[in-house]
Design a protein around this motif. Structure first.
Motif, PDB file in Angstrom:
ATOM      1  N   PHE A 212       0.903  -1.150   0.000  1.00 21.89           N
ATOM      2  CA  PHE A 212       0.000   0.000   0.000  1.00 21.89           C
ATOM      3  C   PHE A 212       0.946   1.205   0.000  1.00 21.89           C
ATOM      4  N   CYS A 285      -5.147   8.645   6.289  1.00 19.69           N
ATOM      5  CA  CYS A 285      -5.310   8.734   4.855  1.00 19.69           C
ATOM      6  C   CYS A 285      -6.185   7.577   4.420  1.00 19.69           C
ATOM      7  N   GLY A 286      -6.681   7.630   3.194  1.00 18.74           N
ATOM      8  CA  GLY A 286      -7.354   6.455   2.625  1.00 18.74           C
ATOM      9  C   GLY A 286      -8.851   6.495   2.697  1.00 18.74           C
ATOM     10  N   GLU A 287      -9.410   6.982   3.773  1.00 18.14           N
ATOM     11  CA  GLU A 287     -10.854   7.173   3.850  1.00 18.14           C
ATOM     12  C   GLU A 287     -11.127   8.181   4.955  1.00 18.14           C
ATOM     13  N   ASN A 308      -5.136  15.203   8.093  1.00 17.53           N
ATOM     14  CA  ASN A 308      -5.950  14.473   7.122  1.00 17.53           C
ATOM     15  C   ASN A 308      -5.229  14.544   5.785  1.00 17.53           C
ATOM     16  N   CYS A 309      -4.836  13.384   5.295  1.00 11.93           N
ATOM     17  CA  CYS A 309      -4.030  13.348   4.083  1.00 11.93           C
ATOM     18  C   CYS A 309      -4.889  12.699   3.000  1.00 11.93           C
ATOM     19  N   GLY A 311      -5.375  11.434  -1.009  1.00  8.05           N
ATOM     20  CA  GLY A 311      -4.656  11.090  -2.234  1.00  8.05           C
ATOM     21  C   GLY A 311      -4.972   9.684  -2.666  1.00  8.05           C
ATOM     22  N   ALA A 312      -4.372   9.283  -3.765  1.00  6.10           N
ATOM     23  CA  ALA A 312      -4.548   7.928  -4.284  1.00  6.10           C
ATOM     24  C   ALA A 312      -3.181   7.443  -4.761  1.00  6.10           C
ATOM     25  N   THR A 313      -3.087   6.153  -4.999  1.00  2.00           N
ATOM     26  CA  THR A 313      -1.810   5.567  -5.412  1.00  2.00           C
ATOM     27  C   THR A 313      -1.258   6.275  -6.653  1.00  2.00           C
ATOM     28  N   ASP A 404     -12.719  11.598  -7.664  1.00  2.00           N
ATOM     29  CA  ASP A 404     -13.191  11.973  -6.329  1.00  2.00           C
ATOM     30  C   ASP A 404     -13.932  13.305  -6.380  1.00  2.00           C
ATOM     31  N   PHE A 416     -13.934  16.754   0.963  1.00  2.00           N
ATOM     32  CA  PHE A 416     -14.149  15.526   0.193  1.00  2.00           C
ATOM     33  C   PHE A 416     -15.585  15.048   0.371  1.00  2.00           C
ATOM     34  N   ARG A 419     -16.951   9.402  -4.097  1.00  2.00           N
ATOM     35  CA  ARG A 419     -16.353   9.090  -5.392  1.00  2.00           C
ATOM     36  C   ARG A 419     -17.394   9.173  -6.490  1.00  2.00           C
ATOM     37  N   LYS A 511      -9.152  -0.432   5.056  1.00  3.45           N
ATOM     38  CA  LYS A 511     -10.300   0.409   4.699  1.00  3.45           C
ATOM     39  C   LYS A 511     -11.567  -0.438   4.750  1.00  3.45           C
TER      40      LYS A 511
HETATM   41  P1  ADP Z   1      -7.910   1.828  -3.486  1.00  5.03           P
HETATM   42  O1  ADP Z   1      -8.805   2.448  -4.533  1.00  5.03           O
HETATM   43  O2  ADP Z   1      -7.403   0.489  -3.846  1.00  5.03           O
HETATM   44  O3  ADP Z   1      -8.430   1.949  -2.080  1.00  5.03           O
HETATM   45  P2  ADP Z   1      -6.126   4.043  -3.021  1.00  5.03           P
HETATM   46  O4  ADP Z   1      -5.458   3.856  -1.725  1.00  5.03           O
HETATM   47  O5  ADP Z   1      -5.341   4.642  -4.093  1.00  5.03           O
HETATM   48  O6  ADP Z   1      -6.579   2.674  -3.546  1.00  5.03           O
HETATM   49  O7  ADP Z   1      -7.474   4.849  -2.735  1.00  5.03           O
HETATM   50  C1  ADP Z   1      -7.555   6.179  -3.020  1.00  5.03           C
HETATM   51  C2  ADP Z   1      -8.934   6.685  -2.740  1.00  5.03           C
HETATM   52  O8  ADP Z   1      -9.213   6.682  -1.334  1.00  5.03           O
HETATM   53  C3  ADP Z   1      -9.100   8.138  -3.154  1.00  5.03           C
HETATM   54  O9  ADP Z   1      -9.345   8.249  -4.533  1.00  5.03           O
HETATM   55  C4  ADP Z   1     -10.263   8.564  -2.276  1.00  5.03           C
HETATM   56  O10 ADP Z   1     -11.497   8.159  -2.833  1.00  5.03           O
HETATM   57  C5  ADP Z   1     -10.035   7.797  -0.984  1.00  5.03           C
HETATM   58  N1  ADP Z   1      -9.322   8.653  -0.003  1.00  5.03           N
HETATM   59  C6  ADP Z   1      -7.997   8.785   0.130  1.00  5.03           C
HETATM   60  N2  ADP Z   1      -7.694   9.643   1.117  1.00  5.03           N
HETATM   61  C7  ADP Z   1      -8.854  10.081   1.632  1.00  5.03           C
HETATM   62  C8  ADP Z   1      -9.201  11.004   2.682  1.00  5.03           C
HETATM   63  N3  ADP Z   1      -8.288  11.612   3.407  1.00  5.03           N
HETATM   64  N4  ADP Z   1     -10.511  11.207   2.923  1.00  5.03           N
HETATM   65  C9  ADP Z   1     -11.469  10.560   2.197  1.00  5.03           C
HETATM   66  N5  ADP Z   1     -11.195   9.679   1.211  1.00  5.03           N
HETATM   67  C10 ADP Z   1      -9.909   9.444   0.926  1.00  5.03           C
END
Ligand code: ADP
Length: 526
Positions: A212, A285-287, A308-309, A311-313, A404, A416, A419, A511
C-alpha cells in the motif's frame, strides 16, 4: 547546557528514490533510520547501517545481470531488510513491486503474471522452485534457479525511470499496476517535506502493508526528514494492547495509518491511549475518519497534531490538512485543504469548467509533478485518467482525473464528499452513498456506518446500510435508523434496509471493505 542542533538533511535536485531516502546518511549517520519491534524490545538500524545494507543488496543484485527496468517483486512487510532491498533495487534502476505476505496466493500469482518480474524475493519461507524465485535476508539474496543473464546495457538511471509499481485493488477487482518514476515519487516527497511534519530524532510508526503506497509515504516522511520509520508488525495491529505496546517500546512520536487502526484502542483501552508518552502527531489517509472517533481521539490527546491526508496511489498524497483542535461541533465533512506544495487541485464540473461557487460539488483533477507514469501495460486505462488539462488544452499537459468529488468551503479549502463512480441512480435520482453514511453517523447511537449499493431483485440499484452501534447506545432498532434518515432526506436516498452488525469488515489495507458487504447482501438474498 543547550543541545547542539543536529545538522539538517541536505537534499540535492534530481535525486533518485534511494538517494532521497538515504540523504540523511551523509549528515546524520548515527541517527536511527528504522526502529523495529522485536520480542518486546526495539531494534535500531542507523542511517549508516541502512546504507551499508542497501549497498550489500545492490552488490547481490548485480550478480544476476539484470537491466534497468527489470522488475523485482518484494514479498515482505516493512522492515530494515526490506527497506534496504528496495533502496538497492532503486539504485540499480530495477523497479520494485511490493507485495504483502498476507496477499492471497491467487492474487499474488495474478500480480506476478502481469508484472513479469525478473526476480521474486520473499523475506521468509522457502525460496520457491520457479525461475527467479528466492529469498532475501541478512544482506544476502538466494535464488536457486536464477533468471537467464542478459547483456547489461550501460546507461545511468534517470529520474524518469520507474522506481516502483504498486498494484492497487482497483474498483473493478482487476489489479492495476501504478507505475511511479523516481522523479514523481521524489517530487511528492519534497512537497511533503515542506510541511515539516517531523524533525531529526522523531519516530514515525508505519501501520500499512508495504504494498500500500501509504507505507512509502511513511518511509519518505521519516527518512527524508532525518527521522526513523517504526514498522508496526501487522500481526499485532489488530490487538489494541499489543499495538499500543509497540508504540510505547519504539517510542513513536507520530503514527501514520488508515482511521480504522485506532478503532479498537478507542473502544477498549482509551486510558492507555491517553497515556502514551511520546505521541505528538497522527496522520491518516485512505478514507474519512469517522467524526465521532476523531473527536474521541482529540479528547484523549488534546494538542495532538492530526493530519488528514488525501490522495490515491496514482499521485501518492495530493494534500495535507490539519484538523482543527477541537473539531467544531457543526463540522460534517473534514477539510482536505488544498494541494501540497507543487500540486494544484482543480475542481471541475461535468463539462470540465471550473467550479467557482462555495458548496458546489465538482470532481478533483490534479496538476502535479508527482503523478504516476501510467498503468502498467494498460494504455487504455491510463488514457482514461491521465487526461489533457481541461483548463489548458493547448498545452498538451496531462492531469490526473481522480474520480473523487469535493466542494469548496467558505475558506476556499476542499471538503471531500465521495467518489464519482459510487454515485448511483436510485429510481432516476442521483445519490451519493457517502452522504447517506454521513447522515447515519450523525445519529447519537451510531458508531460506524457503511452504505453499499447493490442490484435488487428487480435489477434496480438499491441502497443498504450496515451500522455498528456505539457502546453506550440506548436500544436503537434498525427501523429507528431508517426513520432517522427519512427525517432529513428524500425517500429514495434512505437505505431500503439498515442492518445492525457487530463490526464492519476491513480490507487488507484497513479500509472498509464494501465488496464484502455487498457479497453478504447477495448471499443473504440468494
Ligand atoms: P484503493 O482504490 O485500492 O483503495 P487508493 O489507496 O489509491 O486505492 O485509494 C484512493 C482513494 O481513497 C481516493 O481516490 C479517495 O477516494 C479515498 N481517499 C484517500 N484519502 C482520503 C481522505 N483523506 N478522505 C477521504 N477519502 C480518501
Amino acid at each position: 547546557m543547550r543541545a547542539t542542533p543536529a545538522p539538517a538533511v541536505t537534499h540535492r535536485p534530481d535525486e533518485r528514490f534511494d538517494e532521497f531516502l538515504l540523504a540523511a546518511a551523509a549528515t546524520l549517520p548515527d541517527q536511527p533510520a528504522v526502529v523495529e519491534y522485536a520480542d518486546g524490545a526495539q531494534r535500531v538500524t542507523t542511517f549508516r547501517r541502512l546504507r551499508e545494507a542497501a549497498e550489500r543488496y545492490a552488490a547481490e543484485l548485480d550478480r544476476f545481470g539484470l537491466r534497468i527496468g527489470d522488475r523485482v517483486m518484494v514479498v515482505s512487510d516493512t522492515s530494515a531488510e526490506s527497506v534496504a532491498l528496495v533502496l538497492a533495487c532503486s539504485s540499480r534502476g530495477l523497479p520494485f513491486v511490493p507485495v504483502s505476505p498476507e496477499t492471497p496466493a491467487e492474487r499474488r500469482e495474478t500480480i506476478e503474471r502481469l508484472a513479469e518480474p525478473a526476480l521474486c524475493l520473499s523475506a521468509d519461507g522457502a525460496p520457491g522452485a520457479a525461475v527467479g524465485h528466492g529469498r532475501f535476508g541478512g544482506g544476502r539474496i538466494e535464488v536457486p534457479r536464477p533468471p537467464v543473464r542478459r547483456k547489461r546495457l550501460r546507461r545511468a538511471v534517470t529520474p524518469t525511470d520507474t522506481a516502483y509499481i504498486i498494484f492497487t485493488s482497483g474498483t473493478t477487482g482487476r489489479p492495476k499496476g501504478v507505475v511511479m518514476s523516481h522523479r514523481s515519487v521524489v517530487a511528492f516527497y519534497r512537497g511533503m517535506l515542506a510541511e515539516e511534519f517531523v524533525s531529526v530524532g522523531d519516530r514515525v510508526a508505519s501501520t500499512s502493508p508495504l504494498q500500500f503506497d501509504f507505507s512509502l509515504l511513511d518511509i519518505g516522511m521519516a527518512l527524508g526528514g532525518g527521522a526513523a520509520v517504526a514498522p508496526v508488525p501487522r500481526a499485532l495491529l489488530r490487538w489494541p494492547t499489543r499495538f499500543l505496546k509497540v508504540l510505547r517500546v519504539t517510542r513513536a512520536t507520530h503514527v501514520n495509518g488508515v482511521p480504522s487502526i485506532w478503532r479498537q484502542s478507542l473502544r477498549h483501552i482509551p486510558g492507555e491511549l491517553a497515556d502514551l508518552p511520546d505521541l505528538r502527531g497522527v496522520l491518516f489517509c485512505g478514507e474519512e475518519f469517522p467524526l465521532g472517533e476523531l473527536r474521541h481521539l482529540q479528547r484523549l490527546r488534546p494538542g495532538i497534531r492530526l493530519i488528514n491526508c488525501y490522495g490515491a496511489t496514482e499521485s501518492m498524497a495530493a494534500s495535507f490538512a490539519e484538523v482543527p483542535d477541537p473539531l467544531p461541533d457543526d463540522v460534517t465533512h473534514l477539510s482536505i485543504g488544498a494541494g501540497h506544495q507543487g500540486t494544484d487541485i482543480l475542481l471541475l464540473d461535468a463539462e470540465g469548467a471550473p467550479v467557482g461557487r462555495e458548496g458546489v460539488v465538482g470532481e478533483m483533477y490534479l496538476r502535479s509533478p508527482a503523478l504516476m507514469t501510467g498503468y502498467w501495460g494498460d494504455a487504455e486505462a491510463t488514457d482514461a485518467v491521465l487526461v489533457t488539462d481541461p483548463l489548458e488544452p493547448r498545452s498538451g499537459q496531462r492531469v490526473l482525473r481522480t474520480g473523487d468529488l469535493a466542494y469548496r468551503d467558505a475558506a476556499g479549502t476542499l471538503r471531500f464528499c465521495g467518489r464519482r463512480d459510487s454515485q448511483v441512480q436510485i429510481r432516476g435520482n442521483r445519490v451519493e452513498p457517502a452522504e447517506v453514511q454521513r447522515r447515519l453517523l450523525a445519529h447519537p447511537d451510531v458508531g460506524e456506518a457503511a452504505v453499499v449499493v447493490y442490484e435488487g431483485p428487480d435489477g434496480d440499484a438499491e441502497l443498504s446500510a450496515f451500522v455498528v452501534l456505539s457502546d453506550d447506545a440506548a436500544g436503537t432498532a434498525e427501523s429507528d435508523l431508517r426513520a432517522f434518515c427519512l427525517r432529513s432526506m428524500p425517500a429514495y436516498m434512505a437505505p431500503g434496509v439498515v442492518r445492525i452488525v457487530d463490526s464492519l469488515p476491513v480490507n487488507q489495507h484497513g479500509k472498509t471493505d464494501h465488496r464484502r458487504l455487498r457479497d453478504r447482501l447477495l448471499t443473504d438474498a440468494a
